[in-house]
Design a protein around this motif. Structure first.
Motif, PDB file in Angstrom:
ATOM      1  N   ASN A 237      -3.624   3.903  -2.603  1.00 49.19           N
ATOM      2  CA  ASN A 237      -3.971   2.751  -3.530  1.00 49.19           C
ATOM      3  C   ASN A 237      -5.152   2.100  -2.894  1.00 49.19           C
ATOM      4  OD1 ASN A 237      -1.996   1.385  -2.144  1.00 49.19           O
ATOM      5  ND2 ASN A 237      -1.275   0.291  -3.311  1.00 49.19           N
ATOM      6  N   TYR A 238      -4.860   3.277  -1.814  1.00 50.82           N
ATOM      7  CA  TYR A 238      -6.481   2.454  -0.452  1.00 50.82           C
ATOM      8  C   TYR A 238      -6.861   3.843   0.488  1.00 50.82           C
ATOM      9  CZ  TYR A 238      -4.817  -2.561   0.058  1.00 50.82           C
ATOM     10  OH  TYR A 238      -4.389  -4.227  -0.727  1.00 50.82           O
ATOM     11  N   ARG A 239      -7.976   3.729   0.500  1.00 53.47           N
ATOM     12  CA  ARG A 239      -8.379   4.325   1.086  1.00 53.47           C
ATOM     13  C   ARG A 239      -8.342   5.141   2.564  1.00 53.47           C
ATOM     14  NH1 ARG A 239     -14.894   4.242  -1.360  1.00 53.47           N
ATOM     15  NH2 ARG A 239     -14.388   4.296  -3.782  1.00 53.47           N
TER      16      ARG A 239
ATOM     17  N   ARG B 111       0.666  -1.077   0.440  1.00 52.24           N
ATOM     18  CA  ARG B 111      -0.036  -0.171  -0.035  1.00 52.24           C
ATOM     19  C   ARG B 111       1.156   1.103   0.230  1.00 52.24           C
ATOM     20  NH1 ARG B 111      -3.458  -1.604   4.890  1.00 52.24           N
ATOM     21  NH2 ARG B 111      -1.495  -3.278   5.185  1.00 52.24           N
TER      22      ARG B 111
END
Length: 331
Positions: free
Chosen positions: A117-119, A103
């Protein structure tokens, strides 16, 4: 007679024991070769490969951090959608090449996600105060990559964090952060023959391929292994050949633990068989040597008796012939 018999017995025993001695030397030599090849060499090679994998992993992501940290002005990244998209695509491509489910995040000075790339950040980072842990270290080491592990609840292996503060005019403007799964790291260095532990300078093992190499709540490396390199250590009624080395220029070391209880058991069994054979053969050899020495001494004694009789006969025979010849002469 007694001295001759003893000399013969000693010679027979010496020559009878010579093959056993040679067998013992060959067995010891084979055991040494097996230990060097199956234990020492295998441990060195596997540990070196695993350490190189970890060193390359840290180095690669450190270089990626340096690249994105120097890629444009932080304010421009925030305001320029094209530049932000270009950096995101580059990072996404780099992470997909590695196939390690890494991540990545770009955060502002308050830890809010601007790009990633992750919330969401991992739970342990969301609850971590900004003046503590990796946040604090990134501010202290501005312009440098910070590498540390962060433990996860209900997980044996910790995540590896690589971060770098984004600074301008001596002030922190934000943070670049990579999060690499501890399971991925453990799988990357796993081996069917031995276990590994990545250990920090405080003696804790945040990543290990076996529960045997982590103890207690803080996952400390077992005391039996600490500081060992090229030595056998016992743990939980099992023996391990332990080696260690530093991972590149990082603050971490890699320990390898190769189980050797079974191999030592085979060595012990072979030695026991050899000693058992010797304990059985030695009395038999001594008895046979004693009997053989008696027989040979008796044969030598008989030969000496015959020789002495021949000598007497040789001394007597000329006189006998002379007397017979003298008596047969006419008067």
């Amino acid at each position: 007679m007694g001295s001759l018999q003893q000399d013969i017995r000693k010679a027979l025993i010496k020559y009878a024991l010579a093959p056993i001695f040679v067998l013992a030397v060959l067995g010891a030599g084979f055991a040494w070769w097996s230990w060097q090849h199956d234990v020492v060499q295998r441990s060195e090679e596997a540990r070196s490969v695993a350490a190189e994998v970890l060193d390359r992993l840290i180095l690669d992501y450190s270089q990626r951090l340096a690249y994105v940290a120097d890629k444009g002005d932080f304010a421009n990244i925030q305001s320029d959608g094209e530049q932000r998209r270009a950096i995101y695509e580059w990072l996404y491509h780099e992470v997909n090449i590695a196939h390690d489910d890494t991540r990545f995040f770009l955060l502002d000075r308050e830890g809010r996600i601007l790009l990633g790339n992750y919330r969401e950040l991992p739970d342990y980072l969301q609850s971590m105060p900004m003046d503590w842990g990796i946040w604090h270290r990134m501010r202290l080491d501005m312009g440098r990559t910070v590498v540390e592990f962060s433990p996860r609840i209900r997980h044996r292996n910790s995540d590896l964090l690589l971060g770098r503060a984004v600074e301008k005019d001596g002030e922190v403007r934000g943070y670049w952060l990579f999060v690499i799964s501890g399971e991925y790291i453990a799988n990357a260095i796993s081996s069917p023959y031995m276990d590994f532990a990545m250990v920090n300078r405080f003696g804790y093992a945040p990543v290990a391929t076996s529960f045997d190499l982590q103890e207690g709540e803080f996952q400390a490396l077992p005391e039996e292994f600490a500081g060992k390199n090229g030595q056998v250590a016992g743990l939980n009624h099992k023996d391990f050949y332990v080696t260690s080395q530093r991972i590149g220029e990082s603050d971490f070391s890699l320990y390898s633990a190769l189980p050797v209880s079974e191999l030592k058991g085979r060595y012990g069994m072979a030695a026991a068989v050899l000693l058992g054979m010797l304990s059985i053969m030695l009395p038999v050899l001594l008895y046979l040597a004693r009997q053989e020495s008696k027989a040979r001494a008796k044969a030598v004694e008989e030969l000496n008796t015959v020789f002495e009789m021949r000598q007497l006969e040789a001394q007597f025979h000329p006189h006998f012939i002379f007397n017979v010849a003298e008596d047969s002469l006419p008067l």
